[in-house]
Design a protein around this motif. Structure first.
Motif, PDB file in Angstrom:
ATOM      1  N   ALA A 161       0.931  -1.167   0.036  1.00 14.33           N
ATOM      2  CA  ALA A 161       0.046   0.038  -0.088  1.00 14.33           C
ATOM      3  C   ALA A 161       1.024   1.295  -0.099  1.00 14.33           C
ATOM      4  O   ALA A 161       0.312   2.565   0.148  1.00 14.33           O
ATOM      5  N   GLY A 162       2.139   1.244  -0.160  1.00 10.94           N
ATOM      6  CA  GLY A 162       2.820   2.338  -0.248  1.00 10.94           C
ATOM      7  C   GLY A 162       3.321   2.894   1.104  1.00 10.94           C
ATOM      8  O   GLY A 162       3.500   3.899   1.559  1.00 10.94           O
ATOM      9  N   MET A 163       3.225   1.939   2.319  1.00 12.15           N
ATOM     10  CA  MET A 163       3.556   2.407   3.519  1.00 12.15           C
ATOM     11  C   MET A 163       4.754   1.515   4.034  1.00 12.15           C
ATOM     12  O   MET A 163       4.995   0.545   3.417  1.00 12.15           O
ATOM     13  N   ARG A 164       5.333   2.044   5.192  1.00 12.23           N
ATOM     14  CA  ARG A 164       6.270   1.109   6.136  1.00 12.23           C
ATOM     15  C   ARG A 164       5.949   1.154   7.356  1.00 12.23           C
ATOM     16  O   ARG A 164       5.299   2.002   8.032  1.00 12.23           O
ATOM     17  N   LEU A 165       6.391   0.044   8.060  1.00 14.93           N
ATOM     18  CA  LEU A 165       6.298   0.180   9.568  1.00 14.93           C
ATOM     19  C   LEU A 165       7.097   1.160  10.377  1.00 14.93           C
ATOM     20  O   LEU A 165       8.303   1.056   9.842  1.00 14.93           O
ATOM     21  N   ARG A 166       6.550   1.687  11.084  1.00 18.54           N
ATOM     22  CA  ARG A 166       7.109   2.822  11.629  1.00 18.54           C
ATOM     23  C   ARG A 166       7.515   2.409  13.317  1.00 18.54           C
ATOM     24  O   ARG A 166       8.455   2.400  13.528  1.00 18.54           O
ATOM     25  N   GLU A 167       6.217   1.629  13.862  1.00 19.45           N
ATOM     26  CA  GLU A 167       6.637   1.141  15.388  1.00 19.45           C
ATOM     27  C   GLU A 167       5.745  -0.049  15.608  1.00 19.45           C
ATOM     28  O   GLU A 167       4.634  -0.025  14.846  1.00 19.45           O
ATOM     29  N   ARG A 168       6.050  -0.767  16.464  1.00 20.74           N
ATOM     30  CA  ARG A 168       5.140  -1.919  16.926  1.00 20.74           C
ATOM     31  C   ARG A 168       5.396  -2.228  18.218  1.00 20.74           C
ATOM     32  O   ARG A 168       6.620  -2.215  18.916  1.00 20.74           O
ATOM     33  N   TRP A 169       4.013  -2.020  18.932  1.00 20.55           N
ATOM     34  CA  TRP A 169       4.371  -2.110  20.277  1.00 20.55           C
ATOM     35  C   TRP A 169       3.597  -3.259  20.892  1.00 20.55           C
ATOM     36  O   TRP A 169       2.479  -3.868  20.345  1.00 20.55           O
TER      37      TRP A 169
END
Length: 257
Positions: free
Chosen positions: A188-196
């Motif tokens: 979708a043209g996004m990237r993972l920024r953070e995972r909590w």
């Protein structure tokens, strides 16, 4: 949503936020009361009717439609799906559609927040499970599950037997693994920024107990079980003995500038 998460989501008052599956507004209404511009999508006319009946609910613009289609124009600074709602989409294709369509309406640098559990496969015996949820002298409530490991699908039937007869409450979920969500974001043209691990930004640990997410209506006390009705303001984690536990996590994806 946890109170720390609520502060995080509402920290930018100039943002325009689009909750998918806004439901009765238990997250959207507190955000709107903080002065944030909130618009929603909801697939159920009955849920939308309940939202309209709540204080401030009639003031939130809502599109009636499928959350995977994201039938709005945008742009939005933030979209979010919480309470495992993303897994209500029936198959991988519709889940990918949701990510792609969210990416279409996000502003450059906009963010998509997903709250979802990690399925615990050890709760199944030969891809099924039967659990007694409650029992007394007048009734018994049970839960029947079937697991399809190829489709990553779980079919639930929650059954109550009492003097009035048999009540069935079916549910179907299609779960995703974290790596699969990351790949959908890339498509979708996004990237993972953070995972909590939780809304207080607890880091993800590989070997910690799998908590169950419970809800509470205000500060103090412990979380209620998810099956209880609640006027959501905050959340806490609580392990419920005797139930298959899942691991809720929060994911933050950002659209590339």
């Amino acid at each position: 949503m946890a109170r720390p998460g609520g502060r995080w989501l509402s920290g930018r008052h100039e943002w325009t936020e689009r909750p998918l599956a806004i439901s009765t507004g238990r997250v959207a209404l507190p955000l709107a009361r903080r002065g944030i511009t909130v618009e929603g999508i909801e697939g159920s006319p009955l849920m939308l009717e309940q939202l309209r009946a709540r204080a401030g609910g009639a003031d939130i613009p809502v599109v009636l439609g499928d959350m995977a289609d994201v039938a709005v124009d945008g742009p939005y600074d933030l979209a979010y799906l919480v309470f495992n709602t993303f897994f209500n989409l029936p198959d991988q294709d519709r889940q990918v559609d949701c990510f792609v369509n969210v990416g279409r309406v996000l502003a450059p640098g906009g963010r998509f927040v997903v709250e979802a559990f990690i399925q615990d496969l050890t709760e199944f015996d030969r891809n099924q499970r039967v659990t007694t949820r409650a029992i007394d002298e007048d009734s018994v409530s049970m839960e029947f599950l079937q697991h399809d490991p190829v489709a990553q699908a779980v079919t639930y039937q929650r059954v109550t037997f009492d003097a009035a007869g048999t009540t069935l409450r079916p549910l179907g979920l299609r779960y995703c693994w974290p790596s699969e969500l990351d790949l959908m974001a890339r498509l979708a043209g996004m990237r993972l920024r953070e995972r909590w691990d939780f809304w207080d930004r607890t880091p993800v640990h590989r070997r910690q107990p799998s908590p169950r997410l419970g809800l509470r209506a205000g500060p103090g006390g412990y979380g209620r079980r998810m099956t209880e009705p609640t006027h959501l303001v905050t959340a806490t984690m609580r392990q419920e003995p005797g139930e298959g536990l899942r691991h809720p996590q929060a994911y933050l994806f950002a659209r590339k500038p």
